[in-house]
Design a protein around this motif. Structure first.
Motif, PDB file in Angstrom:
ATOM      1  N   SER A 293     -23.784 -45.069 -48.070  1.00  0.00           N
ATOM      2  CA  SER A 293     -23.861 -44.564 -49.436  1.00  0.00           C
ATOM      3  C   SER A 293     -22.474 -44.313 -49.978  1.00  0.00           C
ATOM      4  O   SER A 293     -21.626 -43.789 -49.265  1.00  0.00           O
ATOM      5  N   VAL A 294     -22.252 -44.656 -51.211  1.00  0.00           N
ATOM      6  CA  VAL A 294     -21.018 -44.261 -51.871  1.00  0.00           C
ATOM      7  C   VAL A 294     -21.371 -43.607 -53.200  1.00  0.00           C
ATOM      8  O   VAL A 294     -22.381 -43.931 -53.814  1.00  0.00           O
ATOM      9  N   ARG A 295     -20.529 -42.668 -53.577  1.00  0.00           N
ATOM     10  CA  ARG A 295     -20.752 -41.974 -54.836  1.00  0.00           C
ATOM     11  C   ARG A 295     -19.598 -42.239 -55.775  1.00  0.00           C
ATOM     12  O   ARG A 295     -18.484 -42.475 -55.336  1.00  0.00           O
ATOM     13  N   MET A 296     -19.858 -42.151 -57.046  1.00  0.00           N
ATOM     14  CA  MET A 296     -18.802 -42.373 -58.023  1.00  0.00           C
ATOM     15  C   MET A 296     -18.719 -41.188 -58.966  1.00  0.00           C
ATOM     16  O   MET A 296     -19.728 -40.603 -59.332  1.00  0.00           O
TER      17      MET A 296
ATOM     18  N   LEU B 199     -10.421 -42.353 -53.345  1.00  0.00           N
ATOM     19  CA  LEU B 199      -9.929 -41.289 -52.469  1.00  0.00           C
ATOM     20  C   LEU B 199     -11.091 -40.485 -51.909  1.00  0.00           C
ATOM     21  O   LEU B 199     -11.103 -40.126 -50.732  1.00  0.00           O
ATOM     22  N   ALA B 200     -12.085 -40.211 -52.744  1.00  0.00           N
ATOM     23  CA  ALA B 200     -13.234 -39.433 -52.273  1.00  0.00           C
ATOM     24  C   ALA B 200     -13.989 -40.224 -51.220  1.00  0.00           C
ATOM     25  O   ALA B 200     -14.510 -39.673 -50.250  1.00  0.00           O
ATOM     26  N   ASN B 201     -14.044 -41.528 -51.396  1.00  0.00           N
ATOM     27  CA  ASN B 201     -14.720 -42.384 -50.435  1.00  0.00           C
ATOM     28  C   ASN B 201     -14.031 -42.301 -49.088  1.00  0.00           C
ATOM     29  O   ASN B 201     -14.666 -42.318 -48.039  1.00  0.00           O
ATOM     30  N   ARG B 202     -12.716 -42.191 -49.127  1.00  0.00           N
ATOM     31  CA  ARG B 202     -11.962 -42.192 -47.885  1.00  0.00           C
ATOM     32  C   ARG B 202     -11.894 -40.799 -47.262  1.00  0.00           C
ATOM     33  O   ARG B 202     -12.016 -40.660 -46.057  1.00  0.00           O
TER      34      ARG B 202
ATOM     35  N   ARG C 177     -23.983 -44.158 -60.471  1.00  0.00           N
ATOM     36  CA  ARG C 177     -23.281 -42.988 -59.940  1.00  0.00           C
ATOM     37  C   ARG C 177     -23.343 -42.993 -58.418  1.00  0.00           C
ATOM     38  O   ARG C 177     -22.534 -42.381 -57.754  1.00  0.00           O
ATOM     39  N   ARG C 178     -24.365 -43.634 -57.875  1.00  0.00           N
ATOM     40  CA  ARG C 178     -24.442 -43.713 -56.421  1.00  0.00           C
ATOM     41  C   ARG C 178     -24.937 -45.097 -56.048  1.00  0.00           C
ATOM     42  O   ARG C 178     -25.760 -45.673 -56.758  1.00  0.00           O
ATOM     43  N   LEU C 179     -24.429 -45.607 -54.950  1.00  0.00           N
ATOM     44  CA  LEU C 179     -24.895 -46.892 -54.445  1.00  0.00           C
ATOM     45  C   LEU C 179     -25.331 -46.704 -53.007  1.00  0.00           C
ATOM     46  O   LEU C 179     -24.671 -46.024 -52.232  1.00  0.00           O
ATOM     47  N   ASP C 180     -26.473 -47.304 -52.673  1.00  0.00           N
ATOM     48  CA  ASP C 180     -26.915 -47.314 -51.280  1.00  0.00           C
ATOM     49  C   ASP C 180     -26.919 -48.758 -50.804  1.00  0.00           C
ATOM     50  O   ASP C 180     -27.532 -49.609 -51.440  1.00  0.00           O
ATOM     51  N   PHE C 181     -26.239 -48.991 -49.711  1.00  0.00           N
ATOM     52  CA  PHE C 181     -26.185 -50.332 -49.145  1.00  0.00           C
ATOM     53  C   PHE C 181     -27.018 -50.315 -47.867  1.00  0.00           C
ATOM     54  O   PHE C 181     -26.640 -49.695 -46.880  1.00  0.00           O
ATOM     55  N   HIS C 182     -28.189 -50.954 -47.908  1.00  0.00           N
ATOM     56  CA  HIS C 182     -29.088 -50.962 -46.749  1.00  0.00           C
ATOM     57  C   HIS C 182     -28.796 -52.207 -45.919  1.00  0.00           C
ATOM     58  O   HIS C 182     -28.790 -53.310 -46.453  1.00  0.00           O
ATOM     59  N   VAL C 183     -28.579 -51.998 -44.663  1.00  0.00           N
ATOM     60  CA  VAL C 183     -28.316 -53.118 -43.763  1.00  0.00           C
ATOM     61  C   VAL C 183     -29.446 -53.175 -42.754  1.00  0.00           C
ATOM     62  O   VAL C 183     -29.655 -52.227 -41.997  1.00  0.00           O
TER      63      VAL C 183
ATOM     64  N   ALA D 288     -16.186 -36.331 -50.237  1.00  0.00           N
ATOM     65  CA  ALA D 288     -16.359 -35.663 -51.528  1.00  0.00           C
ATOM     66  C   ALA D 288     -15.935 -34.208 -51.379  1.00  0.00           C
ATOM     67  O   ALA D 288     -16.084 -33.614 -50.330  1.00  0.00           O
ATOM     68  N   GLY D 289     -15.401 -33.650 -52.403  1.00  0.00           N
ATOM     69  CA  GLY D 289     -14.993 -32.248 -52.341  1.00  0.00           C
ATOM     70  C   GLY D 289     -13.564 -32.080 -51.869  1.00  0.00           C
ATOM     71  O   GLY D 289     -13.019 -30.993 -51.949  1.00  0.00           O
ATOM     72  N   ARG D 290     -12.952 -33.146 -51.395  1.00  0.00           N
ATOM     73  CA  ARG D 290     -11.548 -33.022 -50.987  1.00  0.00           C
ATOM     74  C   ARG D 290     -10.613 -33.566 -52.055  1.00  0.00           C
ATOM     75  O   ARG D 290      -9.406 -33.566 -51.891  1.00  0.00           O
ATOM     76  N   ILE D 291     -11.182 -34.064 -53.125  1.00  0.00           N
ATOM     77  CA  ILE D 291     -10.394 -34.439 -54.291  1.00  0.00           C
ATOM     78  C   ILE D 291     -10.756 -33.420 -55.355  1.00  0.00           C
ATOM     79  O   ILE D 291     -11.917 -33.315 -55.742  1.00  0.00           O
TER      80      ILE D 291
END
Lengths: 515, 301
Positions: A305-308, A373-376, A288-294, A379-382
């Motif tokens: 972070s991205v959410r699904m 779309l939420a990623n772009r 449901r969520r991904l964290d990409f650590h750089v 969240a909350g705008r879709i």
């Protein structure tokens, strides 16, 4: 987050034979001596402190229950709590043993802001809600916690432990100096003997140190004092080392040569995503969520972070979501290590494909579209809209999550939305006052002037009377509106209303457009 | 294509305008199909209003294509620019492509009728709809009145105007959607081409509701059709016997539906009744102005 009685409360949660009303202390053995290592709130109220001899404690408080202290189990419990925070609050959680957790909630607080339509979100509200949510979750688990939120790790640490209980625990970076000045020097995370020595020199509060000459103090105590002070004030950086719990589904990649191009990172993301997808598939879970650590060459870490909207483990989808977010990432001197973690996963089992044999056509799966779309857009705008039982037009619609289950009702859905009276296609966010000429007080208007244009009314329907909803807003008890649908000479249809306060007609407003 | 010999044979048997119309219509359909490229037999959504459907080359709105819908300020019928309606019959590309949108500036008052017109079209498609917008003035309960279940619509609210087009393109790549709607201030040629290609490739129909910031003319675009919907005065009221209410009540609204541009058809104007609860335009009072279409006048009320 400061958990003053973590050791004893954890003991209470894990063992069943402890009477809840009796005070509890944990002891440890140093040589032949039994010393109190931790006390609970009741024992603390009676003046018991860690470091006391166990016999003295029993003398002070008859009925005290003594148990052996288990620091390793405590550390394990703290890590478990940290993993829970990781899934719920923030991608960066670091345990601060023995009795604290540090959460970096930058960019996470807006998720806790109240979601009311038409109101601009107040970022502070999100922070307060997050703290309140965390406090209530911990209290339900039986943990006493003191929370503070500040612009630097040191300040949050100091405020949680040493601030007076009644003062605000949220400090912006600009006001850190003011918030920290009244706190004792012990709040600075120094070795235990340093604050005592500082006190002897007359430095009792952090405020005394802020203006002091640095050279003599540094010479006597080393660089630590001012390093900690600067860290607390947010003047020097202090990266948190985020916790990666071993049971977390993750995939990592270290580069031989630092990566600086976006294409290189994108390739790494694709590889990580396919690794992660395999790991998720083995568990039958979807993320449901991904964290990409750089991690860059200078050891600083950024997290994307991205959410699904629905659990998902399709590698292409995950990679695409992350790559879209990488555009704003600063690679610095180059990226040394990357790690992709899925802190929030849910079971994802193979789904029965609905067939027309069962008579129910399959609903198309829109989750990937919603995610993108939420990623772009954020969240909350879709969203979809849902009707609300309210006559007040501004309140009759609320936003719900785009994939929220559609309510099952007896009536077909469109009927659920329809009212006795028609509603306009476009509603002005704020009704606009208009000048009106009506022939008789209760008649629909004969003419109205809006934006300098006269509209002579040929037809009208109304009034539809709507009363203020005093149970929602106290000021509305005397409020009423009479709505009229009117058509002007050109055929354009408007929604006008006359406001009434306390039974006396007030002004006319334009509120919407039918066509 | 009707082979030439066959045309000749038909010419012997039939005579006059009926035959001409058939051949021209067939030719137009063929040319339109060539222009549209890959999909000569793209499915179409009929308006279920005879006068409009018979005017359109596919018998309705082509699905899997981009359609532009403009609003505009209502103008009393007798003052509506006569030179436009007389243009039916001129070459179809020059038609009304560079029209001035009289009085309309994309405000809520200008776009309301177009919104309902669109909702009526969407109501007769099945499947979810993505509606990309920036302004917050859409009042969703009204969609139900045009037959569109508001639960079918997913909204994407953007921070900037330019994101609306990007969100639309994203949506058009998703074959699960029935249609994608975008409320945009302007639609340029490049953007419209991208949307049209995306719509064609997945078969999702795209609609843009144009809400220009200022009074501007339309730019040339790659959209399959361009419509302008404005409200028109209702029919004169029935003689009312009750003297209690001096103002006539409101019935079903009327719209002036202008087909400004369409591949394979001439620009035309229709007067219709507003959408009913199932999204269908009223046909009983359907009028079409333009002197060159006498056979359509029969459907006039």
């Amino acid at each position: 987050m400061y958990l003053p009685f973590f050791a004893t409360e954890r003991m209470r949660l894990t063992s069943t034979d402890l009477p809840p009303e009796a005070p509890l202390a944990l002891t440890t053995r140093i040589g032949a001596q039994r010393l109190v290592a931790a006390v609970d709130a009741k024992a603390f109220a009676h003046g018991l402190k860690p470091g006391m001899a166990a016999t003295q404690a029993q003398l002070l408080l008859p009925g005290l229950i003594l148990r052996d202290h288990a620091p390793r189990a405590d550390a394990h419990g703290l890590a478990k709590l940290a993993a829970w925070c990781l899934a719920r609050y923030s991608p960066v959680v670091a345990p601060a043993p023995p009795d604290g957790l540090l959460l970096d909630v930058t960019g996470c607080t807006h998720l806790f802001a109240a979601r009311t339509e038409g109101q601009s979100r107040n970022p502070d509200e999100g922070e307060e809600n997050l703290l309140a949510d965390l406090a209530s979750c911990l209290a339900r688990r039986g943990l006493t916690a003191r929370l503070a939120l500040a612009g630097s790790v040191g300040a949050a640490h100091a405020l949680a432990r040493f601030a007076a209980p009644d003062c605000s625990r949220i400090a912006e970076t600009e006001s850190l100096k003011r918030a920290l000045a009244p706190l004792p020097v012990e709040a600075l995370r120094l070795p235990p003997e340093t604050p005592q020595a500082l006190r002897r020199l007359g430095f009792e509060r952090i405020g005394d140190l802020i203006g002091a000459k640095r050279a003599p103090i540094t010479r006597r105590f080393g660089h630590d004092v001012f390093l900690r002070l600067d860290q607390a004030l947010g003047l020097s950086r202090e990266p948190l080392v985020p916790l990666i719990p071993p049971e977390l589904v993750s995939a990592k990649l270290s580069f031989v040569e630092p990566v600086i191009t976006a294409e290189g990172l994108a390739q790494a993301v694709e590889r990580l995503c396919s690794d992660l997808a395999a790991a998720l598939e083995a568990r039958q879970h979807g993320a449901r969520r991904l964290d990409f650590h750089v991690t860059r060459l200078d050891r600083s870490t950024s997290i994307v972070s991205v959410r699904m909207a629905k659990p998902n483990r399709a590698p292409e989808h995950m990679a695409r979501l992350i790559c879209e977010k990488l555009a704003g990432l600063d690679c610095g001197l180059g990226v040394e290590k990357v790690l992709l973690a899925a802190p929030l996963t849910r079971p994802l089992l193979p789904e029965q494909i609905a067939s027309e044999l069962y008579g129910r056509p399959q609903e198309p799966d829109l989750s990937t579209l919603v995610d993108r779309l939420a990623n772009r857009l954020g969240a909350g705008r879709i969203y979809r809209t849902a009707p609300v039982e309210s006559d007040w037009p501004e309140r009759s619609v609320r936003r719900v999550a785009a994939l929220a289950p559609k309510p099952r009702t007896e009536t077909p859905r469109p009927e659920n939305w329809l009212r006795d009276w028609p509603r306009p296609a476009r509603l002005l966010p704020d009704p606009m006052p208009v000048e009106v000429i009506a022939l008789l007080p209760d008649y629909p208007p004969a003419l109205f002037i809006w934006q300098g244009r006269r509209h002579r009314i040929c037809r009208a329907d109304g009034p539809e009377r709507i009363f203020g909803e005093w149970w929602r807003a106290p000021g509305e008890i005397a409020l009423a509106r009479d709505y009229f649908q009117v058509e002007d000479e050109a055929g354009q249809r408007f929604w006008l209303f006359r406001e009434e306060v306390g039974g006396r007609p007030q002004r006319w407003y334009l509120h919407g457009f039918f066509a | 294509m009707i082979p030439i010999s066959m045309v000749g044979a038909q010419h012997d048997k039939e005579s006059g305008a009926g035959w001409r119309a058939t051949v021209l219509k067939e030719l137009r359909r063929e040319v339109g199909a060539l222009e549209a490229g890959a999909r000569p037999d793209a499915p179409a959504l009929a308006f279920e209003a005879e006068a409009i459907d018979s005017h359109l080359p596919e018998g309705g709105l082509r699905l899997g294509a981009l359609h532009e819908i403009w609003g505009g300020r209502a103008v009393p019928i007798d003052r509506q620019e006569p030179e436009r309606t007389k243009k039916t019959g001129t070459t179809r590309t020059s038609g009304m492509s560079g029209f001035e949108n009289p009085g309309g500036n994309g405000g809520a008052e200008d776009i309301a009728a177009a919104t309902l017109f669109l909702a009526g079209l969407l109501a007769r498609l099945s499947g979810p709809v993505l509606w990309c917008l920036k302004a917050r003035d859409l009042f969703t309960p009204s969609l139900a009145a045009a037959g569109l279940d508001p639960d079918r619509v997913i909204y994407a609210e953007t921070w900037h105007e330019r994101d609306v087009l990007a969100a639309m393109e994203e949506g058009l790549q998703h074959p699960g959607l029935a249609a994608v709607v975008g409320e945009v201030a302007r639609l340029g040629l490049t953007a419209s081409r991208r949307l049209q290609l995306a719509a064609e490739s997945e078969g999702v129909t795209a609609f843009t509701l144009l809400r220009p910031h200022r009074q501007t003319g339309a730019e040339p675009t790659a959209a399959a059709t361009r419509w302008r919907i404005r409200s028109a005065p209702s029919l004169p009221p029935m003689p009312s016997s009750s003297a209690a209410n001096p103002v006539a009540g409101i019935g079903r609204g009327r719209w002036r539906v202008d087909l400004m541009r369409c591949r394979g058809a001439d620009p035309a104007s229709f007067i219709t009744e507003a959408c009913d609860g199932t999204g269908r335009l009223g046909v009983s009072a359907l009028l079409r102005d333009g002197a060159d279409a006498p056979h359509l006048d029969r459907s006039a009320a």
